[in-house]
Design a protein around this motif. Structure first.
Motif, short mmCIF file in Angstrom:
data_model
loop_
_atom_site.label_atom_id
_atom_site.label_comp_id
_atom_site.label_asym_id
_atom_site.label_seq_id
_atom_site.Cartn_x
_atom_site.Cartn_y
_atom_site.Cartn_z
N TYR A 270 60.77 -43.12 -33.11
CA TYR A 270 61.04 -44.56 -33.08
C TYR A 270 59.85 -45.32 -32.49
O TYR A 270 59.52 -46.43 -32.93
CB TYR A 270 62.30 -44.83 -32.25
N ALA A 271 59.23 -44.73 -31.50
CA ALA A 271 58.03 -45.31 -30.88
C ALA A 271 57.22 -44.16 -30.30
O ALA A 271 57.78 -43.09 -30.00
CB ALA A 271 58.40 -46.31 -29.80
N VAL A 272 55.92 -44.36 -30.16
CA VAL A 272 55.05 -43.30 -29.66
C VAL A 272 54.05 -43.88 -28.66
O VAL A 272 53.44 -44.93 -28.90
CB VAL A 272 54.28 -42.61 -30.81
N VAL A 273 53.90 -43.19 -27.56
CA VAL A 273 52.84 -43.48 -26.60
C VAL A 273 51.72 -42.47 -26.84
O VAL A 273 51.97 -41.26 -26.90
CB VAL A 273 53.35 -43.37 -25.15
N GLN A 274 50.51 -42.98 -27.00
CA GLN A 274 49.36 -42.10 -27.23
C GLN A 274 48.46 -42.05 -26.00
O GLN A 274 48.26 -43.05 -25.31
CB GLN A 274 48.54 -42.57 -28.44
N LEU A 275 47.91 -40.88 -25.74
CA LEU A 275 46.93 -40.69 -24.68
C LEU A 275 45.64 -40.17 -25.29
O LEU A 275 45.68 -39.29 -26.16
CB LEU A 275 47.44 -39.72 -23.61
N ARG A 276 44.52 -40.71 -24.84
CA ARG A 276 43.22 -40.37 -25.41
C ARG A 276 42.34 -39.75 -24.32
O ARG A 276 42.34 -40.19 -23.17
CB ARG A 276 42.56 -41.64 -25.95
N GLN A 277 41.59 -38.73 -24.70
CA GLN A 277 40.69 -38.07 -23.73
C GLN A 277 39.76 -39.10 -23.10
O GLN A 277 39.18 -39.94 -23.79
CB GLN A 277 39.88 -36.98 -24.44
N ASP A 278 39.60 -39.01 -21.78
CA ASP A 278 38.85 -40.03 -21.06
C ASP A 278 37.55 -39.53 -20.46
O ASP A 278 36.71 -40.32 -20.05
CB ASP A 278 39.72 -40.64 -19.94
N ASN A 279 37.36 -38.23 -20.38
CA ASN A 279 36.10 -37.71 -19.83
C ASN A 279 35.67 -36.48 -20.62
O ASN A 279 36.46 -35.84 -21.31
CB ASN A 279 36.22 -37.41 -18.33
N ALA A 280 34.38 -36.17 -20.49
CA ALA A 280 33.83 -35.07 -21.28
C ALA A 280 34.45 -33.73 -20.92
O ALA A 280 34.52 -32.83 -21.76
CB ALA A 280 32.31 -35.02 -21.08
N LEU A 281 34.92 -33.60 -19.69
CA LEU A 281 35.52 -32.34 -19.26
C LEU A 281 36.90 -32.10 -19.89
O LEU A 281 37.40 -30.98 -19.88
CB LEU A 281 35.66 -32.32 -17.73
N GLY A 282 37.53 -33.17 -20.39
CA GLY A 282 38.86 -33.03 -20.98
C GLY A 282 39.96 -32.87 -19.95
O GLY A 282 41.07 -32.46 -20.29
N THR A 283 39.69 -33.24 -18.71
CA THR A 283 40.69 -33.12 -17.65
C THR A 283 41.52 -34.39 -17.47
O THR A 283 42.55 -34.36 -16.81
CB THR A 283 40.01 -32.79 -16.31
N LEU A 284 41.06 -35.49 -18.05
CA LEU A 284 41.73 -36.78 -17.87
C LEU A 284 42.02 -37.42 -19.23
O LEU A 284 41.17 -37.38 -20.14
CB LEU A 284 40.84 -37.73 -17.06
N PHE A 285 43.21 -38.03 -19.36
CA PHE A 285 43.59 -38.74 -20.58
C PHE A 285 44.14 -40.11 -20.19
O PHE A 285 44.95 -40.22 -19.26
CB PHE A 285 44.66 -37.96 -21.35
#
Length: 458
Positions: A270-285
Motif C-alpha cells: 500500500y505504501a513503501v518507505v525506501q532507504l538509500r545507502q549513505d556512505n561508501a562503507l555501506g554501514t549507514l542508510f
C-alpha cells in the motif's frame, strides 16, 4: 614566514581551533573575525568560540560514544577547545557541558595572548585577496552573504542559505531484513550497475494511516528566531508538512509503492518507505524524503512504527535548519582544499559536519594541514579508523555527494572492526573493538606526524 601568514576566516569553534593548531606548530596566523564590526543574527557577543545554542559538547564517554572518543582524540592532539571546555565544565552527568561565557572568554584570551596570532576584526567580503596563499575558511552556518556568494560562484555549487533538509540515517545492521528487502524501483539499473540499491519497508493500509496520524500529532520543534524568515525549499518539505496536505500525499510522494514487489506478500504494498545507502562503507542508510521538524524523541517513536525499523538505531535524526555549507565530498580534496582554488581550505560546519565538537575537530585537522603546508612538510591525515579520520573521510569522499547533508560523528562512519563473534555477542564487541583500534591508530599517527616533532608544538 611572518610576511606570509596563514589567514583563518572566522573565529568560531573551528577557526579558533585551526588558529591554535597553527600557532602551536610555530606558524603565524591572521585570525579574521567580523564581529563586532558586523553582527550576525545569532551571536550576542564579540567573543571567539561563542556557543549560540546549547552549552553541551555532548557525551564525554569515550568507551561507548563516538563523540566522546572524538573528545579524547582532540585532547591528545592538543585541542584548545577541549582544554577550555575542561577548564570550565559544569555538572552534566556523562556529558561535557560548559559555562558558555567563561569558555568563550578563555578561548579568546588564549588566542589574543598568543604572539603568533594577529586578530583582525573586520569582514572578509568576497574571496580573499590573491596574495593570501594559505587560507582557512571557517565561517560556519552564518557565513556573510558576500563571502557565501563568492564561494558559490567559484565552486559552481549552491552554498545553501535556506533550510538544509536532513533525513534520518539508520545503522544498516539494525534493519530487520526478515521484513525489508533490497530492490530498486522498476528494477532500474543504477549508476553502479545494480538493480537492488534500496532497502524497502512495506506498509499495509492500516499501518500507513496510523503512521500518517502519528506524523500529524507528533510534537514539532520550533525554529530559532534567526531562522523564522527563511522559506522552505519546495523540494525539501518536512514529511509532516506533506502529510498535512492530505492523507494520500505521502503515497504519491516519498512513500509511493509503484515499481516494487514485496517478496514477503502476494499483493502489492500500500505504501513503501525506501532507504538509500549513505556512505561508501555501506554501514549507514538514509530514509529517503524523510526530512522533518519532529522532535528527536518523536522521530524515534514514530519511525519505529515502520515495519522493519522497529529496532532501528539512528546514526542521525532528521531536521531542517538555516545553514550555509558546501558539498564537501564533491568540492574538497583529501586535505580540505577547494579543488577549484587550492589556496582555500575549509573547516567547521561550512564543510557539512554537524555539532560543536565536530566543527572544532575539522578546524583542528585543517589547522594541521595548513601548518604542514606552510612549513614545507608532508601532511598525513588521521587514519579513518580514528574518530578524527572517520569524520574527515566522510566529508571528503566517504559520503554520497548526491545526497550530502550535515552529519554528526558516529560509529557508522568507521570502517567495521574485525569481529569473530556472531549475533548479540558480536554487537556487544563491536564498539569496544573500534575504540581500541582507534586509540592504537591515533597513537601511531601522532608519533609519525612531523608537526609533533617541532619544538613549538610541545
Amino acid at each position: 614566514m611572518r610576511d606570509n601568514p596563514v589567514h583563518v576566516i572566522g573565529a568560531g569553534l573551528a577557526g579558533s581551533e585551526a588558529a591554535w593548531q597553527l600557532a602551536r606548530a610555530g606558524v603565524p596566523v591572521v585570525l579574521h573575525e567580523m564581529r563586532p564590526v558586523r553582527a550576525t543574527d545569532a551571536h550576542k557577543t564579540d567573543q571567539f568560540a561563542e556557543l549560540v545554542c546549547s552549552n553541551s559538547l555532548r557525551s564525554d564517554d569515550a568507551e561507548a560514544n563516538a563523540v566522546g572518543l572524538l573528545h579524547e582524540e582532540m585532547r591528545r592532539a592538543g585541542s584548545l577547545i577541549l582544554a577550555a571546555a575542561d577548564a570550565h565544565k559544569l555538572p552534566a552527568g556523562g556529558a561535557l557541558a560548559v559555562d558558555r561565557d567563561l569558555f568563550a572568554a578563555r578561548v579568546t584570551e588564549r588566542l589574543e595572548a598568543e604572539p603568533l596570532v594577529t586578530v583582525d576584526r573586520g569582514e572578509v567580503a568576497g574571496l580573499p585577496p590573491d596574495d593570501w596563499q594559505n587560507v582557512i575558511v571557517a565561517t560556519g552556518p552564518l557565513t556573510s552573504p558576500a563571502l557565501a556568494e563568492a564561494i558559490r560562484k567559484l565552486s559552481g555549487e549552491d552554498a545553501l542559505a535556506f533550510f538544509d533538509a536532513i533525513a534520518p540515517i539508520v545503522h544498516r545492521d539494525s534493519i530487520d531484513m526478515e521484513q525489508a528487502w533490497f530492490q530498486s524501483r522498476y528494477d532500474k539499473v543504477g549508476p553502479g550497475g545494480g538493480t537492488a540499491d534500496y532497502i524497502n519497508c512495506a506498509l499495509e493500509k492500516p499501518e500507513y494511516l496510523a503512521f500518517v496520524a502519528a506524523l500529524l500529532a507528533g510534537e514539532k520543534g520550533d525554529f530559532k528566531e534567526w531562522e523564522k524568515n527563511t522559506p522552505y525549499f519546495e523540494g525539501c518539505l518536512p514529511i509532516e508538512v506533506m502529510a498535512e496536505r492530505g492523507p494520500n500525499t505521502l503515497r504519491f510522494g516519498p512513500m509511493k509503492p509503484v515499481g516494487l514487489t514485496n517478496p514477503r506478500r502476494d499483493r502489492p504494498p500500500y505504501a513503501v518507505v525506501q532507504l538509500r545507502q549513505d556512505n561508501a562503507l555501506g554501514t549507514l542508510f538514509n530514509i529517503v524524503g524523510f526530512q522533518t521538524k519532529l522532535k528527536y524523541a518523536e522521530q524515534v517513536r514514530i519511525f519505529r512504527m515502520i515495519p522493519g525499523l522497529e529496532n532501528a538505531e539512528f546514526a542521525r535524526l532528521g531536521g531542517l535548519h538555516r545553514n550555509t555549507f558546501i558539498n564537501s565530498p564533491k568540492l574538497l580534496d583529501a586535505e580540505l582544499r577547494l579543488k577549484a582554488m587550492a589556496r582555500l581550505r575549509f573547516a567547521g560546519q561550512v564543510t557539512g559536519v554537524e555539532g560543536y565538537v565536530e566543527s572544532a575537530a575539522i578546524g583542528l585537522v585543517a589547522g594541521r594541514f595548513a601548518a604542514a603546508q606552510a612549513l614545507g612538510l608532508t601532511a598525513e591525515a588521521p587514519p579513518p579508523t580514528t574518530a578524527l579520520g572517520a569524520l574527515l573521510s566522510h566529508i571528503t569522499g566517504g559520503a554520497d555527494a548526491s545526497s550530502f547533508q550535515p552529519m554528526n560523528v558516529n560509529f557508522g562512519l568507521f570502517p567495521p572492526a574485525p569481529i569473530t563473534s556472531v549475533g548479540k555477542r558480536a554487537k556487544a564487541e563491536r564498539k569496544p573493538a573500534m575504540v581500541a583500534r582507534a586509540r592504537a591508530d591515533l597513537t601511531a599517527w601522532l608519533a609519525r606526524d612531523e608537526l609533533n616533532k617541532l619544538p613549538a608544538s610541545a
